[in-house]
Design an enzyme around this catalytic site. Sequence first.
Site, PDB file in Angstrom:
ATOM      1  N   ILE A 114      23.770  -4.728  60.093  1.00 43.44           N
ATOM      2  CA  ILE A 114      25.128  -4.214  60.406  1.00 43.44           C
ATOM      3  C   ILE A 114      25.983  -5.258  60.855  1.00 43.44           C
ATOM      4  CG2 ILE A 114      26.562  -2.483  61.601  1.00 43.44           C
ATOM      5  CD1 ILE A 114      24.382  -1.241  59.934  1.00 43.44           C
ATOM      6  N   HIS A 117      29.375  -5.266  63.523  1.00 47.56           N
ATOM      7  CA  HIS A 117      29.387  -4.789  65.072  1.00 47.56           C
ATOM      8  C   HIS A 117      28.187  -5.424  65.501  1.00 47.56           C
ATOM      9  CE1 HIS A 117      30.702  -1.161  67.589  1.00 47.56           C
ATOM     10  NE2 HIS A 117      30.080  -2.226  68.324  1.00 47.56           N
ATOM     11  N   LEU A 118      28.760  -6.282  66.566  1.00 49.24           N
ATOM     12  CA  LEU A 118      27.843  -7.087  67.154  1.00 49.24           C
ATOM     13  C   LEU A 118      26.720  -6.358  67.985  1.00 49.24           C
ATOM     14  CD1 LEU A 118      27.430 -10.075  68.371  1.00 49.24           C
ATOM     15  CD2 LEU A 118      28.578  -9.339  70.377  1.00 49.24           C
ATOM     16  N   HIS A 119      25.368  -6.808  67.965  1.00 53.23           N
ATOM     17  CA  HIS A 119      24.665  -6.032  68.775  1.00 53.23           C
ATOM     18  C   HIS A 119      23.259  -7.054  68.927  1.00 53.23           C
ATOM     19  CE1 HIS A 119      23.595  -5.498  64.280  1.00 53.23           C
ATOM     20  NE2 HIS A 119      22.612  -5.557  64.465  1.00 53.23           N
ATOM     21  N   ILE A 120      22.889  -6.727  70.095  1.00 49.84           N
ATOM     22  CA  ILE A 120      21.661  -7.686  70.452  1.00 49.84           C
ATOM     23  C   ILE A 120      20.138  -6.862  70.469  1.00 49.84           C
ATOM     24  CG2 ILE A 120      20.556  -9.028  72.586  1.00 49.84           C
ATOM     25  CD1 ILE A 120      23.494  -9.212  73.797  1.00 49.84           C
TER      26      ILE A 120
END
Length: 163
Positions: A114, A117-120
């Site tokens: 994705i 949309h930033l995600h860790i």
Amino acid sequence: MDRLWAPWRLSYVTAAQVPATDCIFCDPSAGRDIDLVVFRGEHSYVILNLYPYNNGHLMVVPDRHLSTLEALTPDEQTELMRLTRLSEMALNEAYKPQGINVGINLGKAAGAGIENHLHIHLVPRWSGDTNFMTAVGETRVLPEDLTATAARLRPIFARLQAG
Ligand SMILES: [Zn+2]
């Protein structure tokens, strides 16, 4: 295939494509039978990966739809790291992994599923799981039902946060 390595009983699902037009991180409960969010902060939240690489695969996600670290406010930066730390602690308590991969893929070329949309990611690791995944190839391993994973992690997050 019953005897493949895994820490828990295994079932298999095939990877499904997320529609490119919908942002699953802006509305993480949309269209789902189960709530994958295990902890909510002020500016961000922690959610289970619907197609986990390993048992307990979590993602820390800002509420705002942004694609770079550059776009984060100081408060968002602080809370993302705070929730990443909480996630490490919760995973260590719940799953006792031998290691944890913590990582961010910025952009499609870097491997982001994705990308907008930033995600860790936090992926618990055990010795031998890489060999396992190589053998299985495209098949995803789902060692524990996600409802059970969420039920296991939520009270741990709540207690760690309170402490
Ligand atoms: Zn979004």
